[in-house]
Design a protein around this motif. Structure first.
Motif, PDB file in Angstrom:
ATOM      1  N   ASP A  69      43.786 -25.697  24.103  1.00 48.40           N
ATOM      2  CA  ASP A  69      44.499 -25.839  25.371  1.00 48.40           C
ATOM      3  C   ASP A  69      45.137 -24.519  25.786  1.00 48.40           C
ATOM      4  O   ASP A  69      45.060 -24.122  26.961  1.00 48.40           O
ATOM      5  N   MET A  70      45.737 -23.811  24.815  1.00 52.37           N
ATOM      6  CA  MET A  70      46.386 -22.536  25.136  1.00 52.37           C
ATOM      7  C   MET A  70      45.357 -21.503  25.599  1.00 52.37           C
ATOM      8  O   MET A  70      45.600 -20.750  26.556  1.00 52.37           O
ATOM      9  N   LEU A  71      44.208 -21.450  24.952  1.00 54.58           N
ATOM     10  CA  LEU A  71      43.168 -20.490  25.338  1.00 54.58           C
ATOM     11  C   LEU A  71      42.619 -20.811  26.723  1.00 54.58           C
ATOM     12  O   LEU A  71      42.328 -19.909  27.519  1.00 54.58           O
ATOM     13  N   GLN A  72      42.469 -22.098  27.021  1.00 53.48           N
ATOM     14  CA  GLN A  72      42.009 -22.491  28.364  1.00 53.48           C
ATOM     15  C   GLN A  72      43.028 -22.085  29.426  1.00 53.48           C
ATOM     16  O   GLN A  72      42.661 -21.593  30.500  1.00 53.48           O
ATOM     17  N   ARG A  73      44.309 -22.277  29.136  1.00 48.74           N
ATOM     18  CA  ARG A  73      45.350 -21.902  30.090  1.00 48.74           C
ATOM     19  C   ARG A  73      45.405 -20.382  30.272  1.00 48.74           C
ATOM     20  O   ARG A  73      45.625 -19.882  31.379  1.00 48.74           O
ATOM     21  N   THR A  74      45.201 -19.671  29.181  1.00 52.33           N
ATOM     22  CA  THR A  74      45.188 -18.205  29.269  1.00 52.33           C
ATOM     23  C   THR A  74      44.030 -17.732  30.127  1.00 52.33           C
ATOM     24  O   THR A  74      44.181 -16.824  30.959  1.00 52.33           O
ATOM     25  N   GLU A  75      42.878 -18.355  29.952  1.00 51.61           N
ATOM     26  CA  GLU A  75      41.722 -17.979  30.764  1.00 51.61           C
ATOM     27  C   GLU A  75      41.962 -18.314  32.231  1.00 51.61           C
ATOM     28  O   GLU A  75      41.556 -17.556  33.132  1.00 51.61           O
ATOM     29  N   ALA A  76      42.631 -19.432  32.487  1.00 49.10           N
ATOM     30  CA  ALA A  76      42.953 -19.792  33.873  1.00 49.10           C
ATOM     31  C   ALA A  76      43.897 -18.769  34.496  1.00 49.10           C
ATOM     32  O   ALA A  76      43.762 -18.406  35.664  1.00 49.10           O
ATOM     33  N   LEU A  77      44.862 -18.282  33.701  1.00 50.38           N
ATOM     34  CA  LEU A  77      45.785 -17.253  34.199  1.00 50.38           C
ATOM     35  C   LEU A  77      45.033 -15.964  34.512  1.00 50.38           C
ATOM     36  O   LEU A  77      45.287 -15.304  35.520  1.00 50.38           O
ATOM     37  N   ARG A  78      44.109 -15.579  33.630  1.00 45.22           N
ATOM     38  CA  ARG A  78      43.323 -14.376  33.879  1.00 45.22           C
ATOM     39  C   ARG A  78      42.498 -14.524  35.159  1.00 45.22           C
ATOM     40  O   ARG A  78      42.376 -13.596  35.944  1.00 45.22           O
ATOM     41  N   SER A  79      41.927 -15.710  35.336  1.00 41.87           N
ATOM     42  CA  SER A  79      41.128 -15.959  36.539  1.00 41.87           C
ATOM     43  C   SER A  79      41.986 -15.901  37.787  1.00 41.87           C
ATOM     44  O   SER A  79      41.582 -15.357  38.816  1.00 41.87           O
ATOM     45  N   LEU A  80      43.211 -16.444  37.695  1.00 44.78           N
ATOM     46  CA  LEU A  80      44.120 -16.442  38.838  1.00 44.78           C
ATOM     47  C   LEU A  80      44.494 -15.019  39.239  1.00 44.78           C
ATOM     48  O   LEU A  80      44.667 -14.715  40.423  1.00 44.78           O
ATOM     49  N   ALA A  81      44.595 -14.133  38.258  1.00 50.51           N
ATOM     50  CA  ALA A  81      45.026 -12.762  38.527  1.00 50.51           C
ATOM     51  C   ALA A  81      43.874 -11.821  38.848  1.00 50.51           C
ATOM     52  O   ALA A  81      44.112 -10.696  39.288  1.00 50.51           O
ATOM     53  N   SER A  82      42.643 -12.262  38.665  1.00 43.46           N
ATOM     54  CA  SER A  82      41.496 -11.374  38.856  1.00 43.46           C
ATOM     55  C   SER A  82      40.990 -11.420  40.291  1.00 43.46           C
ATOM     56  O   SER A  82      40.631 -12.487  40.794  1.00 43.46           O
ATOM     57  N   PRO A  83      40.912 -10.264  40.973  1.00 40.66           N
ATOM     58  CA  PRO A  83      40.375 -10.246  42.340  1.00 40.66           C
ATOM     59  C   PRO A  83      38.872 -10.527  42.384  1.00 40.66           C
ATOM     60  O   PRO A  83      38.321 -10.783  43.445  1.00 40.66           O
ATOM     61  N   ASP A  84      38.225 -10.468  41.213  1.00 37.06           N
ATOM     62  CA  ASP A  84      36.774 -10.718  41.163  1.00 37.06           C
ATOM     63  C   ASP A  84      36.460 -12.198  40.968  1.00 37.06           C
ATOM     64  O   ASP A  84      35.304 -12.603  41.077  1.00 37.06           O
ATOM     65  N   ALA A  85      37.458 -13.000  40.671  1.00 38.99           N
ATOM     66  CA  ALA A  85      37.237 -14.428  40.449  1.00 38.99           C
ATOM     67  C   ALA A  85      37.013 -15.155  41.772  1.00 38.99           C
ATOM     68  O   ALA A  85      37.425 -14.690  42.834  1.00 38.99           O
ATOM     69  N   GLU A  86      36.354 -16.297  41.710  1.00 39.23           N
ATOM     70  CA  GLU A  86      36.163 -17.132  42.896  1.00 39.23           C
ATOM     71  C   GLU A  86      37.532 -17.575  43.401  1.00 39.23           C
ATOM     72  O   GLU A  86      38.365 -18.089  42.640  1.00 39.23           O
TER      73      GLU A  86
END
Length: 319
Positions: A69-86
């Motif tokens: 769960d923590m790794l999934q949340r971390t990946e979601a945070l990275r995606s939220l902060a990435s301008p290259d993410a959808e």
């Protein structure tokens, strides 16, 4: 600790330390050290080492669930902060009253159609109020009018995306002349005191030696302003891009007294970068810019000398 949690998840997935090492492109000894470091950090054993190969004990299985769960949340945070993410998530947009009218539905609809994972929340308000909400973290971006050459106060960031100007207009059947003396005698429909546009108009009129007669003070409602002007109740200020719309052509007449200019910049204002929402904001900027570019291709009827429309004078001068 995140890397150690990752090692634990891969160990559980592979079923062995050697398998986790293969999945993570590391040596078995490196994976062993990561698992031992994680156990030391948590103060408990997570592996049952009485079996060959070792396996997760009961506590290790519960930690594994939290690790995933923590790794999934971390990946979601990275995606939220990435301008290259959808683009995804909530985008809170402020609209200055002068911009909050029907044509804006086009760029807003284009944004939601292209980026279906973006949820919009719109708020209209005075420009100063929108700036305060940006600084308080209650808005992500705001679309506003600014005096030409001006920017939002720091630390707000300003991106000028288009330009517009205000026009003095009367109803199509009006008989007010396009000179300052005539406009000084005419009744006016304006925003209440405190409006930048009103202040600029009055300043230009006073420099010409006249003062407007206020017949109506309407609080930032461009459609009601237009209706009153069309009815002949008074003259007023309207955005050029608004009166250039095809449904309004022929219903108002532009009056351009000598030296009158009231230019504005259309800006997107923000506090900082928006990560995965960057492309959504870029699409919004493009849509608003297109609205103003399209409006500039249409010219309303203009009168700058009493009783003679400018287009008619031009044709008379050729005779």
């Amino acid at each position: 600790m995140l890397e150690d949690l990752h090692a634990l998840v891969e160990f559980a997935q592979a079923g062995s330390i050697a398998g986790a090492a293969d999945r993570l492109f590391r040596t078995p000894s490196a994976i062993t050290r990561q698992l031992q470091r994680l156990e030391a950090a948590l103060g408990a054993e997570l592996l049952d080492r009485s079996t060959k190969p070792p396996r997760l004990n009961s506590l290790g299985s519960r930690v594994l669930e939290q690790a995933r769960d923590m790794l999934q949340r971390t990946e979601a945070l990275r995606s939220l902060a990435s301008p290259d993410a959808e683009p995804h998530g909530l985008l809170r947009i402020g609209l200055a009253h002068a911009l909050a009218e029907g044509t804006l539905i086009e760029p807003i609809r284009a944004l939601t159609e292209k980026y279906s994972k973006v949820q919009l929340r719109l708020l209209s308000g005075l420009t100063g109020e929108l700036f305060n909400r940006l600084l308080a973290g209650e808005l992500d971006v705001a679309a506003v009018f600014l005096p030409e050459g001006k920017t939002a106060p720091p630390p707000l960031l300003t991106n000028i995306i288009a330009r517009d100007h205000m026009e003095i207009v009367q109803g199509a059947a009006g008989n007010v002349g396009g000179d300052w003396e005539s406009l000084g005698r005419a009744p006016w429909v304006l925003n209440p005191p405190g409006c930048l546009l009103r202040a600029s108009l009055i300043d230009q009129m006073e420099r010409a030696g006249v003062t407007p007669t206020i017949a109506a003070e309407i609080h930032h409602n461009v459609h009601l302003h237009l209706a009153l002007i069309q009815s002949g109740y008074g003259v007023g200020l309207l955005p050029a891009r608004f009166i250039a719309r095809k449904e309004f052509i022929g219903t108002v007449e532009v009056l351009r007294p000598p030296s009158f200019e009231l230019h504005l910049s259309v800006a997107i204002v923000r506090v900082g970068q928006l990560g995965a929402l960057e492309r959504a904001v870029e699409l919004l900027e493009h849509g608003i810019r297109h609205l103003f570019e399209a409006a500039n291709t249409t010219k309303p009827v203009t009168r700058s000398r009493r009783g003679v429309p400018a287009n008619r004078r031009k044709s008379q001068s050729r005779k």
